[in-house]
Design a protein around this motif. Sequence first.
Motif, mmCIF file in Angstrom:
data_model
loop_
_atom_site.group_PDB
_atom_site.id
_atom_site.type_symbol
_atom_site.label_atom_id
_atom_site.label_comp_id
_atom_site.label_asym_id
_atom_site.label_seq_id
_atom_site.Cartn_x
_atom_site.Cartn_y
_atom_site.Cartn_z
ATOM 1 N N ASN A 5 113.052 185.934 -44.677
ATOM 2 C CA ASN A 5 111.608 185.816 -44.844
ATOM 3 C C ASN A 5 111.132 184.686 -43.950
ATOM 4 N N SER A 7 108.699 182.088 -41.439
ATOM 5 C CA SER A 7 107.653 181.103 -41.666
ATOM 6 C C SER A 7 106.330 181.557 -41.099
ATOM 7 N N ASN A 12 104.253 181.416 -47.450
ATOM 8 C CA ASN A 12 104.999 182.572 -47.930
ATOM 9 C C ASN A 12 104.413 183.065 -49.240
ATOM 10 N N ASN A 16 110.627 184.426 -53.919
ATOM 11 C CA ASN A 16 111.872 183.898 -53.385
ATOM 12 C C ASN A 16 113.025 184.785 -53.803
ATOM 13 N N SER A 177 109.097 189.629 -44.490
ATOM 14 C CA SER A 177 110.450 189.483 -44.990
ATOM 15 C C SER A 177 111.402 190.558 -44.473
ATOM 16 N N TRP A 261 119.161 178.818 -45.695
ATOM 17 C CA TRP A 261 117.995 179.702 -45.630
ATOM 18 C C TRP A 261 117.151 179.587 -46.894
ATOM 19 N N LEU A 265 113.200 178.522 -47.152
ATOM 20 C CA LEU A 265 112.176 179.291 -47.858
ATOM 21 C C LEU A 265 111.349 178.396 -48.768
#
Length: 302
Positions: A5, A7, A12, A16, A177, A261, A265
């Motif tokens: 996913n 930036s 966002n 998650n 994403s 990662w 996020l």
Amino acid sequence: MEQFNSSLVPFNISSNPGEPSPTSLVSIRLVPVVVLSICFLLGVPGNIAVIILKPNWQHLSSLSQSLMLNLAISDLICLLPLPLWIYTLLYSWTLGLVACKLLTYFMFCSIYSSLLTVTLLSVQRYLQVVNLQNCLDQAGRRRLIVLLWLVTVILSIPALVIRQVIEEQHGTSCTDSHAPPSQLVAVLLSECLVGFVSISVVAFSYIGVQRKVNQAAFFNNPQTARLITSIIVTFFVLWMPYYITNVLGVSAILQKNDGLWMFCLKSWNAVSGLVFVISCLNPFLYAFAFKNMCTVCKEREH
């Protein structure tokens, strides 16, 4: 590895990985919602005031006035859709794919335009204070603004390419994403390149201005020194976390590091809100406080 996913957001708005509960999602998004609400309430009136009142513009050159107007318009365009993004953060995306792509695209156009305008303002200040150059006629100023927007239009194209509307467990999100990792790496690196170059140019230009002011025995204004310092520090503090997170995101993709990662996020959700803080602060940093810098120019000319 979990689906990436990127930036490339205002922020966002997808869940998650791990699908947290609705209550957890609300708590995670509460801080960005508060920050964005404050940015909207302060930044929109501030930028409108700059456009209408043009404070201290009688002290500015024609090029500075054009850039200041472009900065205020860019920041206003960036901030106006915030209520929609706030609603989406709290609930779900309901406007479809076309609106998702277009709103994100225009958001990035305004953000890039603001970033590049601030960079050009710093160069213009440097040339005017240090080298006493007032270049560009009216036609040249128009070509410069057109070129600036052309660059922003090109830089914002990835938002149209990789932005998608995704159905998730807790609702629909406008996100990227499902973009291939290779596209995410390219996008993140291009963002970092533009950002680091802009930050370097702004820092170099205003440090040069500060040195020239300090060398002028006939002119010593602490307010100008504080203004220059606040511009550099604010620009650095509010932009660098975003670009550092981008660099970490690229590293996570290349190394296929799930832990890193996941950290990126969570960090993007926090640092991307700082971009809107910049659009909120710009009117006060540039329009309402630029008179002192213009005084430097006048003192240098005598």
